[in-house]
Design a protein around this motif. Structure first.
Motif, PDB file in Angstrom:
ATOM      1  N   GLY A 137      14.568  10.559  52.899  1.00 57.64           N
ATOM      2  CA  GLY A 137      15.359   9.421  52.454  1.00 57.64           C
ATOM      3  C   GLY A 137      15.266   9.107  50.985  1.00 57.64           C
ATOM      4  N   LEU A 138      14.976  10.117  50.160  1.00 55.62           N
ATOM      5  CA  LEU A 138      14.830   9.909  48.723  1.00 55.62           C
ATOM      6  C   LEU A 138      16.170  10.105  48.017  1.00 55.62           C
ATOM      7  CD1 LEU A 138      11.571  11.990  48.410  1.00 55.62           C
ATOM      8  CD2 LEU A 138      11.730   9.489  48.320  1.00 55.62           C
ATOM      9  N   ALA A 139      16.317   9.472  46.856  1.00 54.23           N
ATOM     10  CA  ALA A 139      17.580   9.540  46.116  1.00 54.23           C
ATOM     11  C   ALA A 139      17.872  10.961  45.642  1.00 54.23           C
ATOM     12  CB  ALA A 139      17.543   8.582  44.927  1.00 54.23           C
ATOM     13  N   PHE A 140      16.903  11.592  44.973  1.00 51.22           N
ATOM     14  CA  PHE A 140      17.106  12.946  44.439  1.00 51.22           C
ATOM     15  C   PHE A 140      15.742  13.493  44.037  1.00 51.22           C
ATOM     16  CE2 PHE A 140      18.237  16.323  41.575  1.00 51.22           C
ATOM     17  CZ  PHE A 140      19.504  16.762  41.985  1.00 51.22           C
ATOM     18  N   ALA A 141      15.265  14.489  44.757  1.00 51.60           N
ATOM     19  CA  ALA A 141      13.941  15.058  44.482  1.00 51.60           C
ATOM     20  C   ALA A 141      13.998  15.946  43.252  1.00 51.60           C
ATOM     21  CB  ALA A 141      13.455  15.858  45.686  1.00 51.60           C
ATOM     22  N   ASN A 142      13.121  15.652  42.282  1.00 56.70           N
ATOM     23  CA  ASN A 142      13.117  16.438  41.062  1.00 56.70           C
ATOM     24  C   ASN A 142      11.684  16.824  40.695  1.00 56.70           C
ATOM     25  OD1 ASN A 142      14.328  17.714  38.790  1.00 56.70           O
ATOM     26  ND2 ASN A 142      15.858  16.110  38.718  1.00 56.70           N
ATOM     27  N   GLY A 143      11.298  16.680  39.422  1.00 57.65           N
ATOM     28  CA  GLY A 143       9.989  17.145  38.974  1.00 57.65           C
ATOM     29  C   GLY A 143       8.837  16.558  39.770  1.00 57.65           C
ATOM     30  N   LEU A 144       7.827  17.381  39.987  1.00 50.12           N
ATOM     31  CA  LEU A 144       6.636  16.910  40.700  1.00 50.12           C
ATOM     32  C   LEU A 144       5.426  17.713  40.251  1.00 50.12           C
ATOM     33  CD1 LEU A 144       6.326  19.359  42.949  1.00 50.12           C
ATOM     34  CD2 LEU A 144       7.958  17.992  44.216  1.00 50.12           C
ATOM     35  N   THR A 145       4.255  17.113  40.436  1.00 51.32           N
ATOM     36  CA  THR A 145       3.011  17.803  40.126  1.00 51.32           C
ATOM     37  C   THR A 145       1.880  17.111  40.869  1.00 51.32           C
ATOM     38  OG1 THR A 145       1.683  18.742  38.325  1.00 51.32           O
ATOM     39  CG2 THR A 145       2.352  16.449  38.081  1.00 51.32           C
ATOM     40  N   LEU A 146       0.762  17.806  41.000  1.00 51.49           N
ATOM     41  CA  LEU A 146      -0.404  17.288  41.706  1.00 51.49           C
ATOM     42  C   LEU A 146      -1.514  16.975  40.716  1.00 51.49           C
ATOM     43  CD1 LEU A 146      -0.388  19.946  44.543  1.00 51.49           C
ATOM     44  CD2 LEU A 146       0.083  17.518  44.874  1.00 51.49           C
ATOM     45  N   PHE A 155       5.740  12.240  41.183  1.00 54.84           N
ATOM     46  CA  PHE A 155       7.060  12.663  41.640  1.00 54.84           C
ATOM     47  C   PHE A 155       8.159  11.933  40.888  1.00 54.84           C
ATOM     48  CE2 PHE A 155      10.534  11.725  44.738  1.00 54.84           C
ATOM     49  CZ  PHE A 155      11.046  13.014  44.852  1.00 54.84           C
ATOM     50  N   ASN A 156       9.149  12.688  40.420  1.00 53.99           N
ATOM     51  CA  ASN A 156      10.324  12.110  39.779  1.00 53.99           C
ATOM     52  C   ASN A 156      11.457  12.011  40.795  1.00 53.99           C
ATOM     53  OD1 ASN A 156       9.267  11.723  37.239  1.00 53.99           O
ATOM     54  ND2 ASN A 156       9.986  13.670  36.422  1.00 53.99           N
ATOM     55  N   GLU A 157      11.794  10.792  41.178  1.00 52.73           N
ATOM     56  CA  GLU A 157      12.941  10.551  42.037  1.00 52.73           C
ATOM     57  C   GLU A 157      14.103  10.181  41.121  1.00 52.73           C
ATOM     58  OE1 GLU A 157      14.297   7.969  45.964  1.00 52.73           O
ATOM     59  OE2 GLU A 157      12.429   7.471  44.944  1.00 52.73           O
ATOM     60  N   SER A 158      14.873  11.206  40.726  1.00 58.61           N
ATOM     61  CA  SER A 158      15.963  10.969  39.784  1.00 58.61           C
ATOM     62  C   SER A 158      16.925   9.917  40.308  1.00 58.61           C
ATOM     63  CB  SER A 158      16.723  12.279  39.533  1.00 58.61           C
ATOM     64  OG  SER A 158      15.920  13.209  38.854  1.00 58.61           O
ATOM     65  N   PHE A 159      17.467   9.129  39.386  1.00 55.90           N
ATOM     66  CA  PHE A 159      18.362   7.995  39.643  1.00 55.90           C
ATOM     67  C   PHE A 159      17.607   6.794  40.221  1.00 55.90           C
ATOM     68  CE2 PHE A 159      20.737  11.962  40.409  1.00 55.90           C
ATOM     69  CZ  PHE A 159      21.547  11.943  39.292  1.00 55.90           C
ATOM     70  N   ALA A 160      16.292   6.895  40.302  1.00 56.85           N
ATOM     71  CA  ALA A 160      15.487   5.783  40.814  1.00 56.85           C
ATOM     72  C   ALA A 160      14.315   5.525  39.880  1.00 56.85           C
ATOM     73  CB  ALA A 160      15.021   6.072  42.241  1.00 56.85           C
ATOM     74  N   ALA A 161      13.208   6.267  40.036  1.00 54.65           N
ATOM     75  CA  ALA A 161      12.006   6.006  39.242  1.00 54.65           C
ATOM     76  C   ALA A 161      11.014   7.148  39.413  1.00 54.65           C
ATOM     77  CB  ALA A 161      11.360   4.700  39.676  1.00 54.65           C
ATOM     78  N   SER A 162      10.016   7.194  38.532  1.00 57.05           N
ATOM     79  CA  SER A 162       8.875   8.090  38.695  1.00 57.05           C
ATOM     80  C   SER A 162       7.830   7.375  39.545  1.00 57.05           C
ATOM     81  CB  SER A 162       8.266   8.457  37.337  1.00 57.05           C
ATOM     82  OG  SER A 162       9.179   9.196  36.567  1.00 57.05           O
ATOM     83  N   ARG A 163       7.257   8.092  40.513  1.00 55.63           N
ATOM     84  CA  ARG A 163       6.334   7.456  41.456  1.00 55.63           C
ATOM     85  C   ARG A 163       5.071   8.294  41.624  1.00 55.63           C
ATOM     86  NH1 ARG A 163       9.862   3.699  43.357  1.00 55.63           N
ATOM     87  NH2 ARG A 163      12.031   4.323  43.694  1.00 55.63           N
ATOM     88  N   ALA A 164       4.040   7.659  42.144  1.00 50.99           N
ATOM     89  CA  ALA A 164       2.776   8.331  42.445  1.00 50.99           C
ATOM     90  C   ALA A 164       2.447   8.083  43.915  1.00 50.99           C
ATOM     91  CB  ALA A 164       1.660   7.819  41.548  1.00 50.99           C
ATOM     92  N   PHE A 165       2.360   9.165  44.701  1.00 54.12           N
ATOM     93  CA  PHE A 165       2.038   9.067  46.120  1.00 54.12           C
ATOM     94  C   PHE A 165       0.567   9.429  46.340  1.00 54.12           C
ATOM     95  CE2 PHE A 165       6.593   9.866  46.255  1.00 54.12           C
ATOM     96  CZ  PHE A 165       7.043   9.114  47.331  1.00 54.12           C
ATOM     97  N   PRO A 166      -0.211   8.581  46.999  1.00 53.66           N
ATOM     98  CA  PRO A 166      -1.557   9.004  47.390  1.00 53.66           C
ATOM     99  C   PRO A 166      -1.457  10.050  48.500  1.00 53.66           C
ATOM    100  CG  PRO A 166      -1.046   6.875  48.358  1.00 53.66           C
ATOM    101  CD  PRO A 166       0.111   7.213  47.442  1.00 53.66           C
ATOM    102  N   ILE A 167      -2.336  11.044  48.451  1.00 54.43           N
ATOM    103  CA  ILE A 167      -2.365  12.093  49.463  1.00 54.43           C
ATOM    104  C   ILE A 167      -3.563  11.840  50.372  1.00 54.43           C
ATOM    105  CG2 ILE A 167      -2.511  14.580  49.889  1.00 54.43           C
ATOM    106  CD1 ILE A 167      -1.356  15.012  47.086  1.00 54.43           C
TER     107      ILE A 167
END
Length: 286
Positions: A137-146, A155-167
């Protein structure tokens, strides 16, 4: 670093998908197609367009994102095959520390028709090719790194924001926190200090953020938009960026043909070292 400090290396219609491995610099042109090596006439998978992500496997094969699947190709022989399929499209990928990877899916058929794409997802493919959907359900999956300790997915959700997900301990993603309110976020890279470098498809600068979202620095680019960033060189302080025109990005989103080679691959120097990239460890039929 000022824009004048960047050296142009290659030109194309819309450059993307940087991969820097030792002395080899691989990149793509999403409009013209194929995977290209800097300083060489070699073009792999020449008919494959819309390639937004590249990775290196342990055997030296390239993993190539694109329409419907992730394909592998051996640069030394040209042999290729499908690693995993069943998607409308795949985009940026990043190796984990266990031989697998995380990657984003995108609605490439809609983009090719000039329509608004459907939702994206983040997936993980383990070294034995077990597929897990981590977030939908994300806007647009783009750049990511761990992060270096693999506790966070940036994670870069283009057209929305850059986010940080805990793993979590099970490898699943927890609730994200906002890293940057940056709707044009695009490519991403990690430096040796754990900071996140973010490009923007409507920004003429690189944004470097600490893991908590605090701004560390901004670097001016020789253009008004940037799709990707990678570190390289013997000391990992060479900074490679693919610069595009914002108008070209808009034309691509509308499905319009690109007629001028206004996109440029540049190399500059970073004030800090980049974090080394892990390789995947898939057993391929090469």
């Amino acid at each position: 670093m000022a824009a004048a400090d960047f050296e142009p290396l290659a030109r194309g219609f819309f450059l993307e998908a940087l991969l820097v491995e030792g002395e080899d610099v691989w990149f793509t042109d999403v409009a013209r197609g194929g995977v290209r090596r800097l300083g060489s006439d070699q073009v792999l998978l020449e008919d494959r367009t819309m390639i937004g992500g590249l990775l290196m496997n342990a055997d030296g094969s390239l993993l190539v994102a694109g329409l419907s699947d992730i394909t592998w190709v051996d640069p030394s022989t040209g042999a290729s095959g499908v690693l995993v399929d069943g998607f409308p499209g795949t985009n940026e990928m990043r190796a984990d520390t266990a031989g697998g990877m995380v990657f984003g899916t995108i609605d490439l058929p809609a983009i090719l028709r000039g329509e608004k794409p459907g939702s994206s997802s983040i997936c993980r493919l383990s070294a034995d090719r077990r597929l897990t959907v981590l977030r939908e359900g994300l806007a647009f999956a783009n750049g990511l790194t761990l992060s270096a300790d693999v506790s966070t997915l940036f994670f870069n959700e283009s057209f929305a924001a850059s986010r940080a997900f805990p793993i979590g301990p099970d490898g699943m993603l927890g609730d994200p926190r906002l890293l940057a309110d940056k709707p044009d976020c695009d490519g991403m890279a990690l430096d040796a200090e754990g900071n996140v470098w973010i490009t923007g498809f409507a920004s003429g600068e690189l944004l470097c953020l600490a893991p908590d979202g605090r701004e560390v620095r901004r670097l001016q680019l020789p253009g008004d938009a940037c799709t990707n960033v990678r570190f390289g060189g013997a000391d990992l302080q060479d900074l490679y960026v693919t610069v595009v025109e914002a108008a070209a990005a808009q034309a691509l989103a509308e499905g319009a043909p690109l007629t001028e080679q206004t996109s440029v691959l540049y190399r500059g120097r970073s004030p800090v070292r980049g974090a080394p990239l892990a390789r995947t460890a898939y057993k391929l039929n090469s």
